[in-house]
Motif scaffolding. Structure first.
Motif, short mmCIF file in Angstrom:
data_model
loop_
_atom_site.label_atom_id
_atom_site.label_comp_id
_atom_site.label_asym_id
_atom_site.label_seq_id
_atom_site.Cartn_x
_atom_site.Cartn_y
_atom_site.Cartn_z
N HIS A 42 -83.98 -41.04 50.90
CA HIS A 42 -83.18 -39.87 50.86
C HIS A 42 -81.88 -40.09 50.49
CE1 HIS A 42 -86.59 -37.29 51.87
NE2 HIS A 42 -86.85 -38.08 52.87
N ARG A 43 -81.12 -40.97 51.19
CA ARG A 43 -79.73 -41.24 51.01
C ARG A 43 -79.53 -41.84 49.63
NH1 ARG A 43 -76.73 -40.52 55.49
NH2 ARG A 43 -77.78 -40.35 57.40
N MET A 44 -80.37 -42.63 49.09
CA MET A 44 -80.21 -43.19 47.83
C MET A 44 -80.16 -42.32 46.63
SD MET A 44 -79.08 -46.24 48.44
CE MET A 44 -79.31 -46.90 46.62
N ARG A 45 -81.17 -41.18 46.96
CA ARG A 45 -81.36 -40.37 46.05
C ARG A 45 -80.41 -39.16 46.07
NH1 ARG A 45 -86.18 -37.74 47.78
NH2 ARG A 45 -87.19 -39.74 47.35
N GLY A 46 -79.76 -38.98 47.04
CA GLY A 46 -78.59 -37.85 47.18
C GLY A 46 -77.36 -38.69 46.71
N SER A 47 -77.38 -39.84 46.91
CA SER A 47 -76.04 -40.75 46.01
C SER A 47 -76.43 -40.55 44.60
CB SER A 47 -76.14 -42.13 46.74
OG SER A 47 -75.08 -42.78 46.10
N MET A 48 -77.19 -40.83 44.25
CA MET A 48 -77.42 -40.79 42.65
C MET A 48 -77.20 -39.31 42.03
SD MET A 48 -77.74 -43.77 41.70
CE MET A 48 -78.13 -43.54 40.03
N THR A 49 -78.10 -38.17 42.88
CA THR A 49 -77.64 -37.08 42.34
C THR A 49 -76.27 -36.61 42.43
OG1 THR A 49 -79.99 -36.38 43.18
CG2 THR A 49 -78.52 -34.76 42.80
N ALA A 50 -75.45 -37.05 43.41
CA ALA A 50 -74.06 -36.85 43.49
C ALA A 50 -73.42 -37.18 42.31
CB ALA A 50 -73.38 -37.09 44.89
N THR B 63 -74.18 -35.75 38.91
CA THR B 63 -73.82 -34.42 39.07
C THR B 63 -72.22 -34.23 38.93
OG1 THR B 63 -75.44 -33.51 40.34
CG2 THR B 63 -73.70 -32.13 40.27
N ARG B 64 -71.45 -34.95 39.45
CA ARG B 64 -70.05 -34.57 39.60
C ARG B 64 -69.34 -35.75 38.70
NH1 ARG B 64 -66.98 -31.21 40.28
NH2 ARG B 64 -65.44 -32.39 41.67
N ALA B 65 -69.58 -36.88 38.66
CA ALA B 65 -68.74 -37.88 38.07
C ALA B 65 -68.35 -37.43 36.61
CB ALA B 65 -69.70 -39.36 38.09
N PRO B 66 -69.26 -37.23 35.78
CA PRO B 66 -68.93 -36.78 34.41
C PRO B 66 -67.69 -35.47 34.53
CG PRO B 66 -71.28 -36.79 34.38
CD PRO B 66 -70.79 -37.11 35.88
N ILE C 235 -67.79 -43.64 42.19
CA ILE C 235 -67.69 -44.36 43.57
C ILE C 235 -67.69 -43.30 44.62
CG2 ILE C 235 -66.62 -46.10 44.98
CD1 ILE C 235 -66.02 -47.47 42.21
N PHE C 236 -66.71 -42.60 44.61
CA PHE C 236 -66.37 -41.32 45.74
C PHE C 236 -67.55 -40.66 45.82
CE2 PHE C 236 -65.00 -37.46 47.05
CZ PHE C 236 -64.10 -37.75 48.16
N GLN C 237 -68.28 -40.25 44.70
CA GLN C 237 -69.62 -39.15 44.89
C GLN C 237 -70.64 -40.04 45.61
OE1 GLN C 237 -69.43 -35.96 44.69
NE2 GLN C 237 -67.21 -36.11 44.33
N ALA C 238 -70.82 -41.35 45.13
CA ALA C 238 -71.75 -42.11 45.79
C ALA C 238 -71.83 -42.06 47.29
CB ALA C 238 -71.79 -43.60 45.17
N VAL C 239 -70.49 -42.30 47.77
CA VAL C 239 -70.37 -42.36 49.38
C VAL C 239 -70.53 -41.16 49.86
CG1 VAL C 239 -68.71 -42.85 51.04
CG2 VAL C 239 -68.74 -44.55 49.10
N LYS C 240 -70.12 -39.98 49.13
CA LYS C 240 -70.18 -38.70 49.46
C LYS C 240 -71.60 -38.30 49.72
CE LYS C 240 -68.44 -34.12 48.79
NZ LYS C 240 -67.41 -33.25 48.12
N GLY C 241 -72.34 -38.66 48.56
CA GLY C 241 -73.87 -38.21 48.30
C GLY C 241 -74.54 -38.95 49.41
N PHE C 242 -74.35 -40.13 49.61
CA PHE C 242 -75.06 -40.80 50.78
C PHE C 242 -74.90 -40.42 52.17
CE2 PHE C 242 -75.76 -44.69 53.54
CZ PHE C 242 -76.52 -45.25 53.13
N ARG C 243 -73.65 -40.03 52.34
CA ARG C 243 -73.23 -39.51 53.90
C ARG C 243 -73.84 -38.20 54.05
NH1 ARG C 243 -67.15 -39.56 54.82
NH2 ARG C 243 -67.87 -38.61 56.71
#
Length: 166
Positions: free
Chosen positions: A45-53, A56-59, A29-37
């Motif tokens: 672009h924002r959705m792709r950045g959110s999913m990439t974050a 990458t970081r949640a695991p 959840i935290f990385q989704a918001v951070k990647g979106f911003r």
């Protein structure tokens, strides 16, 4: 004290898995918001950045939580075995030792600081849990206790030292 917990050897796996799940979901959840911003403007672009974050970081965050939960459960089970009882002091000591163990590669000063912070954190959590248990238990008085009011009935007849009023 806590009848719903698994016995000690299995508790380690349960706590480790629960901590991983908590860290992965919260970190996701935290990385989704951070990647979106932090992504370029535009919804795709924002959705792709959110999913990439998230991918990458949640695991990694979940793994960090799992390591903490596993070490905490191992120390807690060890203290239960050594002391022969399960009480809040085990959790507080386990939090302090877990903080110290996980930061031991950074040197003794950091190890002591992390141990103190781990103990304080677990002391606050245990204190809050005890307070919540006391306030929600049915035997704990929930408010000010007042004397019982007399049953309704006829008013008493006023008297004086000279007899009843006429």
């Amino acid at each position: 004290m806590e009848d719903f917990r698994e016995p000690c050897p299995w508790r380690i796996f349960e706590d480790c898995g629960g901590a991983f799940t908590l860290g992965a979901i919260g970190g996701g959840i935290f990385q989704a918001v951070k990647g979106f911003r932090n992504a370029p403007s535009g919804m795709s672009h924002r959705m792709r950045g959110s999913m990439t974050a998230i991918k990458t970081r949640a695991p990694q965050i979940g793994g960090g939580f799992a390591a903490w939960g596993g070490v905490f459960a191992m120390v807690d089970c060890g203290l239960i075995r050594v002391r022969g009882k399960e009480d809040p002091w085990n959790s507080i000591t386990s939090g302090a030792l877990t903080g110290a163990i996980l930061s031991s590669r950074r040197g003794p000063v950091t190890m002591i600081g992390s141990g103190i912070m781990g103990g304080i954190l677990l002391a606050l959590m245990e204190g809050f849990g005890i307070m919540l248990t006391r306030f929600t238990s049915p035997s704990f008085p929930t408010g000010p206790q007042f004397a019982e009011e007399p049953a309704p009935g006829p008013a008493p007849i006023p008297t004086s030292p000279f007899g009843q009023y006429q």
